[in-house]
Scaffold this motif. Structure first.
Motif, PDB file in Angstrom:
ATOM      1  N   LYS A 115       0.831  -1.189   0.000  1.00  0.00           N
ATOM      2  CA  LYS A 115       0.000   0.000   0.000  1.00  0.00           C
ATOM      3  C   LYS A 115       0.876   1.253   0.000  1.00  0.00           C
ATOM      4  CE  LYS A 115      -3.858  -2.244   2.372  1.00  0.00           C
ATOM      5  NZ  LYS A 115      -4.763  -2.248   3.554  1.00  0.00           N
ATOM      6  N   GLY A 116       0.312   2.339  -0.522  1.00  0.00           N
ATOM      7  CA  GLY A 116       1.057   3.576  -0.620  1.00  0.00           C
ATOM      8  C   GLY A 116       1.153   4.293   0.711  1.00  0.00           C
ATOM      9  N   GLY A 117       1.870   5.431   0.669  1.00  0.00           N
ATOM     10  CA  GLY A 117       1.965   6.261   1.868  1.00  0.00           C
ATOM     11  C   GLY A 117       3.168   6.007   2.732  1.00  0.00           C
ATOM     12  N   VAL A 118       4.058   5.090   2.312  1.00  0.00           N
ATOM     13  CA  VAL A 118       5.235   4.788   3.141  1.00  0.00           C
ATOM     14  C   VAL A 118       6.527   5.240   2.481  1.00  0.00           C
ATOM     15  CG1 VAL A 118       4.127   2.839   4.270  1.00  0.00           C
ATOM     16  CG2 VAL A 118       5.422   2.450   2.178  1.00  0.00           C
ATOM     17  N   GLY A 119       6.468   5.688   1.227  1.00  0.00           N
ATOM     18  CA  GLY A 119       7.671   6.121   0.541  1.00  0.00           C
ATOM     19  C   GLY A 119       8.516   4.950   0.072  1.00  0.00           C
ATOM     20  N   LEU A 126      14.139  -4.183   3.951  1.00  0.00           N
ATOM     21  CA  LEU A 126      12.876  -4.807   3.573  1.00  0.00           C
ATOM     22  C   LEU A 126      12.990  -6.326   3.634  1.00  0.00           C
ATOM     23  CD1 LEU A 126       9.991  -4.708   2.376  1.00  0.00           C
ATOM     24  CD2 LEU A 126      11.040  -4.551   0.109  1.00  0.00           C
ATOM     25  N   LYS A 127      14.092  -6.868   3.140  1.00  0.00           N
ATOM     26  CA  LYS A 127      14.303  -8.319   3.190  1.00  0.00           C
ATOM     27  C   LYS A 127      14.316  -8.814   4.627  1.00  0.00           C
ATOM     28  CE  LYS A 127      17.400 -12.051   1.774  1.00  0.00           C
ATOM     29  NZ  LYS A 127      18.630 -12.429   1.017  1.00  0.00           N
ATOM     30  N   THR A 128      15.001  -8.081   5.503  1.00  0.00           N
ATOM     31  CA  THR A 128      15.028  -8.468   6.918  1.00  0.00           C
ATOM     32  C   THR A 128      13.619  -8.466   7.508  1.00  0.00           C
ATOM     33  OG1 THR A 128      17.259  -7.556   7.201  1.00  0.00           O
ATOM     34  CG2 THR A 128      15.939  -7.891   9.190  1.00  0.00           C
ATOM     35  N   GLY A 129      12.831  -7.440   7.171  1.00  0.00           N
ATOM     36  CA  GLY A 129      11.458  -7.368   7.666  1.00  0.00           C
ATOM     37  C   GLY A 129      10.607  -8.515   7.160  1.00  0.00           C
ATOM     38  N   ILE A 130      10.777  -8.887   5.889  1.00  0.00           N
ATOM     39  CA  ILE A 130      10.009 -10.002   5.319  1.00  0.00           C
ATOM     40  C   ILE A 130      10.419 -11.311   5.977  1.00  0.00           C
ATOM     41  CG2 ILE A 130       9.710 -11.381   3.222  1.00  0.00           C
ATOM     42  CD1 ILE A 130       9.748  -8.751   1.655  1.00  0.00           C
ATOM     43  N   GLN A 131      11.716 -11.515   6.174  1.00  0.00           N
ATOM     44  CA  GLN A 131      12.184 -12.732   6.852  1.00  0.00           C
ATOM     45  C   GLN A 131      11.561 -12.856   8.239  1.00  0.00           C
ATOM     46  OE1 GLN A 131      16.431 -11.917   6.476  1.00  0.00           O
ATOM     47  NE2 GLN A 131      16.671 -13.690   5.113  1.00  0.00           N
ATOM     48  N   ASN A 132      11.538 -11.763   8.975  1.00  0.00           N
ATOM     49  CA  ASN A 132      10.956 -11.791  10.318  1.00  0.00           C
ATOM     50  C   ASN A 132       9.460 -12.083  10.267  1.00  0.00           C
ATOM     51  OD1 ASN A 132      13.432 -11.164  11.506  1.00  0.00           O
ATOM     52  ND2 ASN A 132      13.076  -8.954  11.420  1.00  0.00           N
ATOM     53  N   GLU A 200      12.284  -0.665   9.471  1.00  0.00           N
ATOM     54  CA  GLU A 200      12.762   0.464  10.275  1.00  0.00           C
ATOM     55  C   GLU A 200      11.644   1.083  11.107  1.00  0.00           C
ATOM     56  OE1 GLU A 200      14.641   2.664   6.850  1.00  0.00           O
ATOM     57  OE2 GLU A 200      16.375   2.637   8.197  1.00  0.00           O
ATOM     58  N   GLY A 201      10.823   0.238  11.687  1.00  0.00           N
ATOM     59  CA  GLY A 201       9.743   0.716  12.541  1.00  0.00           C
ATOM     60  C   GLY A 201       8.488   1.108  11.792  1.00  0.00           C
ATOM     61  N   THR A 202       8.528   1.135  10.453  1.00  0.00           N
ATOM     62  CA  THR A 202       7.353   1.463   9.641  1.00  0.00           C
ATOM     63  C   THR A 202       6.612   0.185   9.268  1.00  0.00           C
ATOM     64  OG1 THR A 202       8.427   3.419   8.700  1.00  0.00           O
ATOM     65  CG2 THR A 202       6.545   2.522   7.497  1.00  0.00           C
ATOM     66  N   LYS A 203       5.312   0.151   9.502  1.00  0.00           N
ATOM     67  CA  LYS A 203       4.500  -1.008   9.165  1.00  0.00           C
ATOM     68  C   LYS A 203       4.057  -0.908   7.704  1.00  0.00           C
ATOM     69  CE  LYS A 203       4.494  -2.843  13.293  1.00  0.00           C
ATOM     70  NZ  LYS A 203       5.156  -4.138  13.557  1.00  0.00           N
ATOM     71  N   VAL A 204       4.446  -1.897   6.911  1.00  0.00           N
ATOM     72  CA  VAL A 204       4.126  -1.923   5.483  1.00  0.00           C
ATOM     73  C   VAL A 204       3.073  -2.997   5.245  1.00  0.00           C
ATOM     74  CG1 VAL A 204       5.029  -2.204   3.148  1.00  0.00           C
ATOM     75  CG2 VAL A 204       6.468  -1.184   4.937  1.00  0.00           C
ATOM     76  N   SER A 205       1.887  -2.596   4.771  1.00  0.00           N
ATOM     77  CA  SER A 205       0.793  -3.526   4.487  1.00  0.00           C
ATOM     78  C   SER A 205       0.729  -3.815   2.992  1.00  0.00           C
ATOM     79  CB  SER A 205      -0.542  -2.944   4.964  1.00  0.00           C
ATOM     80  OG  SER A 205      -0.514  -2.685   6.353  1.00  0.00           O
ATOM     81  N   MET A 206       0.157  -4.965   2.646  1.00  0.00           N
ATOM     82  CA  MET A 206       0.051  -5.381   1.248  1.00  0.00           C
ATOM     83  C   MET A 206      -1.397  -5.264   0.768  1.00  0.00           C
ATOM     84  SD  MET A 206       3.212  -6.082   0.922  1.00  0.00           S
ATOM     85  CE  MET A 206       4.507  -6.201   2.167  1.00  0.00           C
ATOM     86  N   GLU A 207      -1.559  -4.955  -0.523  1.00  0.00           N
ATOM     87  CA  GLU A 207      -2.900  -4.854  -1.087  1.00  0.00           C
ATOM     88  C   GLU A 207      -3.176  -5.900  -2.151  1.00  0.00           C
ATOM     89  OE1 GLU A 207      -2.259  -1.406  -4.516  1.00  0.00           O
ATOM     90  OE2 GLU A 207      -2.921  -0.819  -2.516  1.00  0.00           O
ATOM     91  N   ASN A 208      -2.140  -6.633  -2.581  1.00  0.00           N
ATOM     92  CA  ASN A 208      -2.365  -7.695  -3.560  1.00  0.00           C
ATOM     93  C   ASN A 208      -1.179  -8.653  -3.544  1.00  0.00           C
ATOM     94  OD1 ASN A 208      -3.715  -9.165  -5.470  1.00  0.00           O
ATOM     95  ND2 ASN A 208      -3.227  -7.829  -7.190  1.00  0.00           N
TER      96      ASN A 208
END
Length: 271
Positions: A115-119, A126-132, A200-208
């Motif tokens: 989803k947008g709004g996170v830059g 990002l890879k580290t966040g996905i692994q976690n 980095e502390g930002t929650k990134v949600s997916m839309e598809n």
């Protein structure tokens, strides 16, 4: 008994969050809900040419006692087909005499749009966040996340999750089934937050999300797998190409004819 069993699976998925239920059982419960008119899942660059996607939608599967999909699946009639360990069709449809061997999916590619709004996101973080996220939510080891690519303009995240061929200790179909539910429909967990990746502390949600499956043995689907609509498009495109070539041919002939006549008139004038 069958109805009670299906209801049991529906409730079991709702209350258990520490252990993932085999996909085959979940699909059976989902098919039961579909027959009752209740809500089910919503229908959304290949890693290699043999990768397949789940285009057939929901069906009522036959499960082994351990929850695995039987290699041969049918639709309640004489029409049957072969599936991989994720329950995705990997052959043309045939009759009940079709011969199928168990085939394991060892590699899945996840194409997600966030989803947008996170830059723009840092791909390493990002890879580290996905692994976690995959470890905490779907019990997927971090080592299985082999690669992560990111297109910030299209907000697309491409994740390759791959195990060793022959490894039967990990079932990648569990992760993909739960993820599709999390992103396209509703989580299978009770009172669960949506699937998010922390960068980095930002929650990134997916839309598809789109999932490709790569099996240890390439699928045997042929042109017969194409639907009438797709075949019609191919025929129309072919006819347009042929018509264009014919038009160029005739225009070329007409041009030559006009040139010949003009040349003849020039010769008459000169004489």
């Amino acid at each position: 008994m069958k109805v009670l069993l299906a209801l049991f699976f529906v409730v079991f998925v709702d209350v258990v969050t520490s252990q993932l239920i085999p996909k085959c059982y979940l699909m059976k419960a989902e098919m039961y809900r579909a027959k009752k008119g209740q809500n089910t899942r919503l229908i959304g660059g290949k890693p290699e040419e043999t990768a397949i996607v789940d285009n057939d939608g929901i069906y009522d599967p036959v499960c082994e006692s351990n929850g695995n999909f039987k290699a041969v699946q049918c639709n309640g009639t004489d029409v049957c087909w072969c599936v991989n360990s994720a329950g995705v069709r990997r052959s043309d449809k045939g009759d009940k005499n079709i011969k199928c061997e168990p085939v394991d999916t060892y590699w899945v590619r996840l194409e997600m749009i966030h989803k947008g709004g996170v830059g723009a996101l840092d791909v390493v973080k990002l890879k580290t966040g996905i692994q976690n996220a995959l470890l905490e939510r779907y019990k997927i080891s971090k080592d299985l996340v082999k690669d992560v690519k990111y297109d910030d303009k299209g907000r697309m995240i491409v994740v390759d999750v791959q195990k060793l061929k022959g490894d039967r200790t990990v079932d990648l179909s569990l992760m993909t089934y739960y993820m599709e539910k999390d992103i396209k429909a509703l989580p299978l967990y009770t009172n669960s937050a949506p699937f998010e990746v922390s960068v980095e502390g930002t929650k990134v949600s997916m839309e598809n999300i789109l999932v490709y499956y790569v099996d240890e043995v390439p699928p045997t689907i042929t042109m017969r797998n194409l639907t009438g609509g797709i075949i019609a498009v191919i025929v129309v495109v072919s006819l347009v190409v042929v018509a264009g070539l014919l038009a160029l041919f005739f225009l070329g002939r007409q041009g030559k004819a006009r040139y010949s006549k003009a040349q003849a008139r020039e010769l008459e004038t000169m004489s």
